[in-house]
Design an enzyme around this catalytic site. Structure first.
Site, PDB file in Angstrom:
ATOM      1  N   HIS A  35      45.880  37.630  37.490  1.00 36.08           N
ATOM      2  CA  HIS A  35      45.379  36.995  38.701  1.00 36.08           C
ATOM      3  C   HIS A  35      45.175  35.494  38.507  1.00 36.08           C
ATOM      4  O   HIS A  35      45.502  34.695  39.380  1.00 36.08           O
ATOM      5  CB  HIS A  35      44.053  37.670  39.066  1.00 36.08           C
ATOM      6  CG  HIS A  35      43.429  37.172  40.321  1.00 36.08           C
ATOM      7  ND1 HIS A  35      43.809  37.633  41.556  1.00 36.08           N
ATOM      8  CD2 HIS A  35      42.446  36.266  40.531  1.00 36.08           C
ATOM      9  CE1 HIS A  35      43.084  37.022  42.483  1.00 36.08           C
ATOM     10  NE2 HIS A  35      42.254  36.198  41.891  1.00 36.08           N
ATOM     11  N   HIS A  81      43.436  39.033  49.075  1.00 39.68           N
ATOM     12  CA  HIS A  81      42.280  39.741  48.561  1.00 39.68           C
ATOM     13  C   HIS A  81      42.528  41.227  48.759  1.00 39.68           C
ATOM     14  O   HIS A  81      41.823  41.905  49.493  1.00 39.68           O
ATOM     15  CB  HIS A  81      41.008  39.270  49.270  1.00 39.68           C
ATOM     16  CG  HIS A  81      39.957  38.813  48.315  1.00 39.68           C
ATOM     17  ND1 HIS A  81      38.630  38.741  48.620  1.00 39.68           N
ATOM     18  CD2 HIS A  81      40.041  38.425  47.019  1.00 39.68           C
ATOM     19  CE1 HIS A  81      37.954  38.302  47.568  1.00 39.68           C
ATOM     20  NE2 HIS A  81      38.783  38.110  46.596  1.00 39.68           N
TER      21      HIS A  81
END
Lengths: 724, 232
Positions: A35, A81
């Site tokens: 990430h 998200h």
């Protein structure tokens, strides 16, 4: 939860020439997560064309910066998200909005718009999967609405796709654009002795290991990895940051997002090329007894890091005090190149910032997926007897149907900039302070990208360019958001590299720079991987407000189509939604034709000859015309014999999603004909806006006749679907 | 002396900059931001309480702002007859502060709603509507979660009797308000609260399809009344 792989730990300790303690391992574990580190994608992202005449700052920073003239800049960023939203849709989506807004603030610009691209499993039907999907959809929309509305940034556009590959999951992509003065862009330069200020929300145990959680397949619902949103605090941070920027009391700025303080401190220290020495006991916490490691990797929201000098510190503190924002001086900038973390004076971690901020790149294997060849060949469906019913079914399909139920929950007008409103044009159009306007749109198509990741991605870019052009704008930049399942699976990784190839080829050919982006891997659940889902954001600039164009037809308009229609039915809504077929040949993008058709339409719009323009996308010609008719409350009559095509079947001609096609309405057919002839593009005048029916004929034979009222009822059916 | 308008700004105000833009750049009257901690305001001829989420709408919309120093000052100014306009969250604040009767509750859809609607002018004798024709209708957007105006039968009777209903939604009710009420004023007419956003409908470039920027007449009426007062 040890998050570093054995090899990574070995690499780290070789570089450190000693053992890494537990805190150091946690810090590095957060920063080297997929990430935060892009370790599987960096090698390929370097191939993207990022230079252009307007590009001030390209990808790599919090947001890309484009020069829009007269001393003004636009900033743009996109984030997702997905994991948090799949577990806790309201909080996950809301904090997604918060994160991308802080990225825009971090450049010293004020966010002026938010867009979102959402993907869910189908919401129709009675099954458990559909009701779970509906629950996710409803709460994701509410999360985005509550956050954006409260903070006062309009949510102006986006797109939504429903596909079974998102079962028990969802993709929540949020993009934001900012606007400001070029001179206000934070320079991010610091000197030894400058101070590091942490401001905003208190640090708690929410979002612990969030970045690592998002860097694995979603197996267990790890709620503690989801952060808690506080839009009011973000609003205060926004106003305080803008005020501090105006007063010139910020030398460096970075928001805290994935990986918390670990990523923020190491990346800022690395960017500034200076060492950081910080004291963790200064961090204002939400709860007692937090360990140094927890403090370093907590992803508590609404936090910003500022760098300033001692002379300007009081001014910055005064602004933060005005807004009653908690703040603390964490430490100072040092001559060395390390990140030194102390706890009550004792050094608990010390590593070179460059080492922390640059994970060793992962070498992933590639393999063309076996399923692809099989999918190319599917049996053509039998042509339905009533094509009007097919059109109605497509208009009602949640992917195509009006998203009014969604965008009316978003304040899309706050800020008094929204000229092109949701549902009225192919892209959102926002006015800027220099008389120009920016058009922006997000486009994805997981169905096309699954069957052919290369052509599918080209198609998203082509659609983005078409959407922007239809509002009267010149495309000036692209942001990409690449969402895939695990990069450790060579077949998945291959699809990622195909998407990269497509972006490189398209953007180089069209000379549109990539100004920002994000990669999100590990989008998979126990039910399996998601379909490859690149989402492309396209930005355009409109020089003159009189060029702004919408897609509502007016009665009496002559209707033209630009571009050729072929039987390219793979991944179409017609095949997938109506027939339940996955496979076939997806629409192919011919770059030369794509450019030419787009340039011609833009020229027409700028010459003032066009009353309305619409891209031919999901659902094809028939759906595009129906949307224009519904928007203008008028019927249409179109002769399919006149449409340039190479289709053997009537249903293909109506519903094919061939790229590079535009529909325009005009009151001056003769001039449009003359201009398009001289451009040398495939085009035809195909009908008129008239009556109260959506009518397609083939010469004298009726093919489709659908009452405008029925079409409207189908197109606006999402309200009802969501009430059920 | 040219008229000067104050715009109250709370932590969480969102439409303050929009109102500021319309007054200064579109109408051409001086309008300034005034931070909520200010407890003495001098030199201003009217106050606008703009929309947003003052104090994050915590506890309930408008209640915390209603207890701020600036609102105590606005109450005094209102008592002195100065025009006070509350828009959206500003309306909620004026109701919570007791300057206007009734309450604003969650929309009947239970969802936030942002869209254009039409309102009809019921009272054109206020400083905010004096340049409208009575019964004139015009397009204007709403954007609120708690915009359903609620009044019991006694308050409603009073509102009607004293001509305090200023704007009504005309056949296009976005929230389920009692008697389609979009705006009310106090008995004296110098304090008005409205849920729709005139600042978003004051420039033709921003209006929705098939609408116009007639809503600017709210601000024009106000400014013209201030000028008349200055002359008198």
């Amino acid at each position: 939860m040890g998050v570093l792989t054995k090899q990574e730990l070995q690499y780290l300790e070789e570089k450190l020439k000693r053992k890494a303690n537990e805190i150091e391992q946690d810090i590095v574990g957060a920063e080297w997560s997929e990430h935060c580190s892009y370790k599987s994608s960096k090698k390929y992202l370097r191939l993207l064309p990022t230079k252009g005449r307007r590009v001030v700052v390209g990808p790599g920073y919090d947001a890309g910066v484009l020069d829009v003239g007269d001393g003004y800049v636009l900033t743009v960023h996109i984030e997702s998200h997905n994991h948090p939203s799949a577990v806790e849709p309201f909080g996950g989506a809301a904090t997604g909005v918060g994160g991308v807004i802080r990225d825009i603030m971090s450049m010293g610009t004020r966010p002026i718009a938010v867009l979102d691209a959402l993907r869910f499993a189908p919401i129709t039907g009675k099954g458990k999967a559909a009701s779970k999907s509906k629950w996710l959809f409803k709460n994701v929309v509410k999360g985005i609405a509550d956050y954006g509305n409260c903070i006062g940034i309009p949510t102006v556009g986006g797109e939504i796709e429903f596909d079974p590959s998102f079962e028990d999951y969802c993709l929540v992509d949020v993009a934001s654009i900012g606007f400001g003065k070029k001179e206000d862009i934070v320079a991010n330069q610091a000197n030894v002795g400058d101070v590091i200020v942490l401001a905003g929300g208190s640090t708690g145990r929410d979002g612990i290991h969030g970045a690592s959680f998002a860097s694995k397949a979603l197996e267990a619902e790890n709620r503690s990895a989801v952060q808690i949103p506080d839009p009011f605090l973000e609003k205060l941070l926004l106003e305080a940051t803008m005020e501090a920027v105006k007063q010139g009391c910020i030398k460096g700025i970075k928001d805290l997002g994935g990986g918390g303080l670990s990523c923020c401190l190491s990346e800022t220290s690395d960017t500034l090329g200076k060492g950081f020495d910080v004291e963790l006991s200064k961090v204002h916490t939400r709860e007692g007894g937090m360990t140094p490691a927890e403090l370093m990797i907590s992803e508590s929201q609404e936090r910003m890091l500022y760098v300033t000098d001692n002379a300007r510190l009081p001014a910055l503190q005064a602004v933060l005090d005005k807004y009653e924002i908690k703040h603390a001086v964490l430490g100072t900038i040092q001559e060395h190149q390390d990140l030194i973390v102390r706890n009550s004076g004792d050094v608990v971690a010390q590593m070179p910032s460059h080492l922390v901020a640059h994970a060793p790149l992962a070498d992933r294997k590639l393999k063309k997926p076996a399923y692809l060849d099989k999918l190319q060949k599917v049996k053509q469906p039998r042509a339905p007897a009533n094509l009007g019913k097919v059109l109605l079914s497509l208009l009602s399909s949640p992917t195509i149907a009006s998203k009014r139920w969604v965008y009316q929950q978003y304040d899309h007008e706050v800020g008094v900039r929204t000229v092109g409103k949701p549902g009225a044009g192919d892209a959102a159009v926002m006015r800027l302070d220099n008389g120009k306007l920016v058009a922006i749109k997000l486009d994805g198509n997981s169905k096309h990208c699954y069957i052919d990741p290369y052509q599918g991605t080209l198609g998203c870019l082509s659609e983005g360019r078409r959407n922007i052009i239809c509002t009267g704008a010149e495309p000036v930049g692209v942001v990409d958001h690449l969402q895939f399942a695990s990069p450790e699976d060579p077949e998945i990784y291959w699809t990622f590299t195909q998407a990269i190839d497509a972006i490189v080829n398209y953007c180089k050919f069209m000379e549109i720079p990539v100004v920002g982006g994000k990669v999100s891997f590990y989008n998979e659940t126990a039910k399996g991987p998601i379909k490859p889902s690149p989402v492309m954001g396209t930005l355009g600039l409109i020089e003159d407000a009189s060029h702004v164009t919408r897609f509502a037809l007016e009665p009496g308009d002559s209707i033209f189509v630009v571009g050729n229609t072929s039987s390219e039915m793979g991944g179409s809504e017609y095949y997938e939604h109506y027939h339940g077929i996955t496979g076939g040949i997806v629409p192919q993008v011919n770059l030369e034709t794509d450019r030419k058709n787009g340039d011609s339409v833009l020229k027409l719009i700028k010459s003032g000859l066009v009353n309305c323009a619409h891209d031919c996308g999901k659902g094809g010609l028939a759906v595009a015309l129906a949307e224009m008719a519904i928007a203008g409350s008028t019927g249409v009559k179109v002769d399919l014999n006149s449409v340039p095509n190479s289709c053997k079947r009537m249903d293909d001609l109506l519903f094919s999603e061939s790229h590079s096609r535009y529909i325009i309405g005009t009151q001056d057919a003769a001039s449009v004909r003359r201009m398009l002839s001289s451009e040398g593009v495939a085009f035809a005048e195909i009908g008129r806006a008239q009556g109260r029916n959506i009518e397609f004929t083939k010469g004298k034979n009726k093919v489709v006749r659908l009452a405008l009222k029925s079409a409207e009822a189908g197109f606006y059916s999402l309200e009802k679907t969501m009430q059920r | 002396m040219a008229a000067k308008i104050g715009i109250a700004v709370f932590p969480g105000s969102n439409c303050d900059r929009d109102v500021h833009h319309v007054l200064n750049n579109v109408i051409g009257v001086q309008a300034d931001f005034i931070w909520h901690t200010k407890d003495r305001i001098a030199g201003y001829d009217a106050m606008i309480v703009p929309g947003g989420f003052a104090f994050g709408d915590r506890l309930r919309a408008g209640i915390i702002a209603a207890h701020s120093p600036i609102v105590q000052e606005i109450k005094r100014m209102a008592k002195d007859g100065m025009p006070v306009l509350g828009i959206c969250n500003g309306f909620q604040i004026l109701v919570e502060s007791g300057l206007l009767p009734g309450a604003l509750m969650m929309n009947d859809s239970l969802r936030f709603v942002c869209r254009w609607t039409k309102v009809e002018v019921k009272n054109n004798k206020t400083p905010f509507t004096s340049q409208f024709e009575r019964k004139q209708t015009f397009g204007i957007p709403v954007a609120h979660g708690e915009g359903r105006y609620v009044a019991d039968s006694k308050i409603l009777k009073d509102l009607k009797k004293k001509n305090q209903i200023v704007l009504q939604y005309s056949n296009d009710d976005p929230n389920g308000s009692t008697d389609l009420i979009a705006a009310i004023c106090n008995e004296e007419g110098n304090v008005m609260g409205m849920m729709p956003h005139p600042e978003r409908a004051s420039e033709s470039i921003l209006v929705a399809d098939n609408s116009s920027n007639d809503a600017i007449t709210i601000f024009r009426s106000l400014v013209s009344n201030l000028k008349q007062k200055a002359v008198a």
